[in-house]
Design an enzyme around this catalytic site. Sequence first.
Site, PDB file in Angstrom:
ATOM      1  CG  ASP A  71      58.447 -25.876 112.977  1.00  0.00           C
ATOM      2  OD1 ASP A  71      57.592 -26.778 112.776  1.00  0.00           O
ATOM      3  OD2 ASP A  71      58.303 -24.705 112.592  1.00  0.00           O
ATOM      4  NE  ARG A 115      61.633 -27.628 110.651  1.00  0.00           N
ATOM      5  CZ  ARG A 115      60.334 -27.818 110.472  1.00  0.00           C
ATOM      6  NH1 ARG A 115      59.752 -28.893 110.937  1.00  0.00           N
ATOM      7  NH2 ARG A 115      59.605 -26.937 109.822  1.00  0.00           N
ATOM      8  CG  ASP A 155      47.293 -30.285 117.687  1.00  0.00           C
ATOM      9  OD1 ASP A 155      48.197 -30.184 118.518  1.00  0.00           O
ATOM     10  OD2 ASP A 155      46.314 -29.536 117.654  1.00  0.00           O
ATOM     11  CD  GLU A 187      50.963 -35.921 109.925  1.00  0.00           C
ATOM     12  OE1 GLU A 187      52.032 -35.422 110.319  1.00  0.00           O
ATOM     13  OE2 GLU A 187      50.097 -35.253 109.349  1.00  0.00           O
ATOM     14  CG  ASP A 188      54.890 -33.889 112.639  1.00  0.00           C
ATOM     15  OD1 ASP A 188      53.700 -34.120 112.313  1.00  0.00           O
ATOM     16  OD2 ASP A 188      55.428 -32.782 112.458  1.00  0.00           O
ATOM     17  CG  PHE A 237      53.210 -25.885 120.385  1.00  0.00           C
ATOM     18  CD1 PHE A 237      52.282 -25.915 119.360  1.00  0.00           C
ATOM     19  CD2 PHE A 237      54.547 -25.667 120.067  1.00  0.00           C
ATOM     20  CE1 PHE A 237      52.661 -25.721 118.039  1.00  0.00           C
ATOM     21  CE2 PHE A 237      54.951 -25.467 118.749  1.00  0.00           C
ATOM     22  CZ  PHE A 237      53.992 -25.496 117.731  1.00  0.00           C
TER      23      PHE A 237
HETATM   24  P1  5GP Z   1      46.562 -31.012 113.048  1.00  0.00           P
HETATM   25  O1  5GP Z   1      45.970 -30.788 111.694  1.00  0.00           O
HETATM   26  O2  5GP Z   1      46.326 -32.405 113.567  1.00  0.00           O
HETATM   27  O3  5GP Z   1      46.090 -29.974 114.029  1.00  0.00           O
HETATM   28  O4  5GP Z   1      48.136 -30.824 112.946  1.00  0.00           O
HETATM   29  C1  5GP Z   1      48.738 -30.584 111.736  1.00  0.00           C
HETATM   30  C2  5GP Z   1      50.206 -30.291 111.840  1.00  0.00           C
HETATM   31  O5  5GP Z   1      50.420 -29.150 112.664  1.00  0.00           O
HETATM   32  C3  5GP Z   1      51.040 -31.397 112.460  1.00  0.00           C
HETATM   33  O6  5GP Z   1      51.375 -32.413 111.554  1.00  0.00           O
HETATM   34  C4  5GP Z   1      52.250 -30.578 112.872  1.00  0.00           C
HETATM   35  O7  5GP Z   1      53.092 -30.369 111.758  1.00  0.00           O
HETATM   36  C5  5GP Z   1      51.623 -29.270 113.331  1.00  0.00           C
HETATM   37  N1  5GP Z   1      51.378 -29.346 114.779  1.00  0.00           N
HETATM   38  C6  5GP Z   1      50.253 -29.700 115.427  1.00  0.00           C
HETATM   39  N2  5GP Z   1      50.445 -29.710 116.764  1.00  0.00           N
HETATM   40  C7  5GP Z   1      51.738 -29.367 116.961  1.00  0.00           C
HETATM   41  C8  5GP Z   1      52.564 -29.226 118.135  1.00  0.00           C
HETATM   42  O8  5GP Z   1      52.173 -29.444 119.303  1.00  0.00           O
HETATM   43  N3  5GP Z   1      53.863 -28.847 117.916  1.00  0.00           N
HETATM   44  C9  5GP Z   1      54.362 -28.615 116.672  1.00  0.00           C
HETATM   45  N4  5GP Z   1      55.654 -28.245 116.590  1.00  0.00           N
HETATM   46  N5  5GP Z   1      53.622 -28.747 115.544  1.00  0.00           N
HETATM   47  C10 5GP Z   1      52.324 -29.126 115.695  1.00  0.00           C
HETATM   48 MG    MG Z   2      52.964 -32.359 110.194  1.00  0.00          MG
END
Ligand code: 5GP
Ligand code: MG
Length: 176
Positions: free
Chosen positions: A157, A163, A101, A97-98, A150
């Site tokens: 992105d 990106r 969150d 995973e990137d 963020f």
């Molecule tokens: P989650 O479900 O844990 O909230 O995050 C799901 C997806 O949302 C991450 O895999 C990512 O692609 C995007 N995301 C969450 N937080 C961030 C952030 O701080 N920056 C960016 N660019 N994408 C995020």
């Molecule tokens: Mg993601």
Amino acid sequence: MRYRLEKLYSENQIKERIDELCLVISQDYAGSDLVLVCVLRGSVYFAVDLTRRLTIPFTLDFISISNYGHETGPLGIVRITKDLDIPIAGKQVLVLEDIVDTGLSLNYLLRNLKTRHPSGLRVCTLLNVPARRLVEVPIDYQGFELPDVFAVGYGLDYHERYRNLMDIYALVRETD
Ligand code: 5GP
Ligand code: MG
């Protein structure tokens, strides 16, 4: 709305951290049937750099999920928009995973992958934001822990921008 970018981690810091992760992962998965699952699209850059530095054999596959919650609030409506091409039953699966969150996407993904009966299922995320977590998810390997920001750059992105940045930045709203 105006934003500015504040650097969090440089290209070199990211590279060094990935080197460290690769050492550990290569040891932990030595001799096992490893499948790396790259979660499109943000994780592609991380997955490419990480896989090139692993010293063990592996299979690489891709999955894409969309989380509508990020557009409209933490609804947590997640679905698979592109599935894996290979079966993972009996395989050691490591999800790349990137960023984790809220944890909603990963929670959904892990529950889904579990139904396919891998012999192991772990998570490696480049960035971890525990302060924003809404649902508990297990993180086995992480690059960096971030405060509530963020993040953009290195695959991450903001409306498809940033990106391609080599470093990781926090996107900060200007208050003037
Ligand atoms: P989650 O479900 O844990 O909230 O995050 C799901 C997806 O949302 C991450 O895999 C990512 O692609 C995007 N995301 C969450 N937080 C961030 C952030 O701080 N920056 C960016 N660019 N994408 C995020
Ligand atoms: Mg993601």
